[in-house]
Design an enzyme around this catalytic site. Structure first.
Site, short mmCIF file in Angstrom:
data_model
loop_
_atom_site.label_atom_id
_atom_site.label_comp_id
_atom_site.label_asym_id
_atom_site.label_seq_id
_atom_site.Cartn_x
_atom_site.Cartn_y
_atom_site.Cartn_z
N ASN A 9 11.21 -2.54 0.27
CA ASN A 9 10.21 -2.91 -0.74
C ASN A 9 8.93 -2.16 -0.42
O ASN A 9 8.23 -2.50 0.52
CB ASN A 9 10.00 -4.43 -0.68
CG ASN A 9 8.91 -4.89 -1.63
OD1 ASN A 9 8.45 -4.12 -2.47
ND2 ASN A 9 8.51 -6.14 -1.48
N TRP A 10 8.66 -1.15 -1.23
CA TRP A 10 7.50 -0.29 -0.94
C TRP A 10 6.18 -0.95 -1.34
O TRP A 10 5.11 -0.40 -1.04
CB TRP A 10 7.64 1.06 -1.65
CG TRP A 10 8.74 1.93 -1.11
CD1 TRP A 10 9.54 1.67 -0.02
CD2 TRP A 10 9.16 3.20 -1.62
NE1 TRP A 10 10.43 2.70 0.17
CE2 TRP A 10 10.22 3.65 -0.80
CE3 TRP A 10 8.76 3.99 -2.70
CZ2 TRP A 10 10.87 4.87 -1.03
CZ3 TRP A 10 9.41 5.20 -2.92
CH2 TRP A 10 10.45 5.64 -2.09
N LYS A 11 6.24 -2.05 -2.06
CA LYS A 11 5.03 -2.74 -2.50
C LYS A 11 4.09 -1.74 -3.19
O LYS A 11 4.56 -0.81 -3.85
CB LYS A 11 4.37 -3.45 -1.31
CG LYS A 11 5.39 -4.35 -0.59
CD LYS A 11 4.78 -5.23 0.47
CE LYS A 11 5.88 -6.09 1.11
NZ LYS A 11 5.36 -7.02 2.12
N HIS A 94 8.77 -12.52 -5.05
CA HIS A 94 8.24 -12.18 -3.74
C HIS A 94 7.04 -13.07 -3.43
O HIS A 94 6.26 -13.40 -4.32
CB HIS A 94 7.83 -10.70 -3.70
CG HIS A 94 7.56 -10.23 -2.31
ND1 HIS A 94 6.35 -10.48 -1.68
CD2 HIS A 94 8.34 -9.59 -1.41
CE1 HIS A 94 6.41 -9.99 -0.46
NE2 HIS A 94 7.60 -9.44 -0.26
N GLU A 96 4.27 -12.46 -2.21
CA GLU A 96 2.97 -11.91 -2.64
C GLU A 96 2.75 -12.15 -4.13
O GLU A 96 1.62 -12.40 -4.56
CB GLU A 96 2.91 -10.41 -2.30
CG GLU A 96 2.77 -10.20 -0.80
CD GLU A 96 3.44 -8.96 -0.26
OE1 GLU A 96 3.76 -8.05 -1.03
OE2 GLU A 96 3.68 -8.92 0.97
N GLU A 166 12.24 -14.79 3.24
CA GLU A 166 11.10 -14.13 3.86
C GLU A 166 10.05 -15.17 4.24
O GLU A 166 9.25 -15.59 3.38
CB GLU A 166 10.48 -13.13 2.88
CG GLU A 166 11.43 -12.02 2.45
CD GLU A 166 10.68 -10.78 1.99
OE1 GLU A 166 11.02 -9.71 2.51
OE2 GLU A 166 9.75 -10.88 1.17
N GLY A 172 4.38 -8.71 7.24
CA GLY A 172 3.26 -7.80 7.53
C GLY A 172 2.41 -8.25 8.70
O GLY A 172 1.32 -7.72 8.92
N SER A 212 8.64 -8.42 8.91
CA SER A 212 8.45 -7.63 10.12
C SER A 212 9.76 -7.17 10.77
O SER A 212 9.87 -7.13 11.99
CB SER A 212 7.58 -8.39 11.13
OG SER A 212 6.28 -8.61 10.59
N GLY A 233 9.59 -4.27 4.40
CA GLY A 233 8.34 -3.80 3.84
C GLY A 233 7.83 -2.58 4.58
O GLY A 233 8.33 -1.46 4.40
N GLY A 234 6.86 -2.79 5.46
CA GLY A 234 6.19 -1.69 6.17
C GLY A 234 7.12 -0.63 6.76
O GLY A 234 6.88 0.57 6.61
P1 13P Z 1 7.13 -6.42 6.21
O1 13P Z 1 8.47 -5.83 6.60
O2 13P Z 1 6.05 -5.40 6.08
O3 13P Z 1 6.77 -7.59 7.05
O4 13P Z 1 7.33 -6.99 4.70
C1 13P Z 1 8.42 -7.77 4.41
C2 13P Z 1 8.48 -7.95 2.94
O5 13P Z 1 7.63 -8.61 2.38
C3 13P Z 1 9.54 -7.28 2.20
O6 13P Z 1 9.59 -7.71 0.88
#
Ligand code: 13P
Length: 249
Positions: A9-11, A94, A96, A166, A172, A212, A233-234
């Protein structure tokens, strides 16, 4: 056997150039894997990303979608629009989006309906906040998210649903749920599904862990019986890290 999936997920990261370069880099280095590999760029880069991934084993998916068919919803994207450019899978709910864009169980239930109506597979996200876990309320919170968002659906809808657990406190933050904490929640989620839809459906649903996940912890988390992959994510923003995570399956 349920599918193993590793999704990036590149956000709100990666402009056009970076998106297409990252996909090219991924394709160059992609190992043979039993996992389905997905990446979710931002909307404006879906088409070029799909072109870059064409004919490959990497599926380009969307990060969000509106529940309405069309209309006066400035800034939103419909299921039909996603389908018209070839998107087959969308991330819904998600944390967020829940936290910053007021997505609720109710609006997510509608989004799930719309996705299914258009035969779009969803990666439906659930997860508790730190305060919920501290109050020992995490199972209830996750159970309610699943019940309120998805339990109105018939059993056969579940072939188009992937769940992503999640925990918000692990996103993050560098703080990961331990493999045991992930397994405990994933087993609880599967039992919740089994109680409602039966064991066969519950056993067929892929449940991804997100929060993470990194090259150095992926293998241990993915090794757990009810963890069927990850939503990353990251660490999905660098081809080498993402590939190392895929290799952890
Ligand atoms: P991180 O891997 O950056 O913690 O993010 C997880 C995430 O929200 C994937 O959707």
């Amino acid at each position: 056997m349920r599918k193993k999936i590793v999704a990036g997920n590149w956000k709100m990261n990666n402009d056009l150039k970076k998106s297409t370069e990252l996909i090219a880099d991924l394709l160059k280095k992609l190992p043979k894997t039993e996992a389905e590999v997905m990446v979710a760029p931002t909307f404006v880069n879906l088409i070029p990303a799909m072109e870059a991934a064409k004919g490959s084993a990497v599926e380009v998916i969307a990060q969000n979608m509106h529940f309405a068919e069309n209309g006066a919803y400035t800034g939103e994207i419909s299921a039909e629009m996603l389908k018209s450019v070839g998107v087959k899978t969308v991330i819904l709910g998600h944390s967020e989006r829940r936290a910053y864009f007021n997505e609720t169980d109710e609006s997510l239930a509608k989004k799930a309906d719309t996705a299914l109506k258009h035969n779009i597979r969803m990666v439906f996200c659930i997860g508790e906040e730190l305060a919920d876990r501290k109050a020992d309320n995490h199972f209830k919170v996750v159970e309610n998210q699943i019940k309120n968002g998805l339990f109105h659906l018939p059993a056969d809808a579940w072939k188009n649903i992937v769940l992503a657990y999640e925990p918000v406190w692990a996103i993050g933050t560098g703080e990961t749920a331990s493999p045991e904490q992930a397994q405990e929640m994933h087993a609880f989620i599967r039992k919740t599904l089994a109680d409602k839809y039966g064991k066969e459906v519950a056993d067929s649903v892929s449940i991804l862990y997100g929060g993470s996940v990194k090259p150095d912890n992926a293998k241990e988390i993915f090794a757990k019986a009810d963890v069927d992959g990850g939503l990353i994510g990251g660490a999905s923003l660098k081809a080498d890290d993402f590939i190392a995570i895929i290799n952890g399956i």
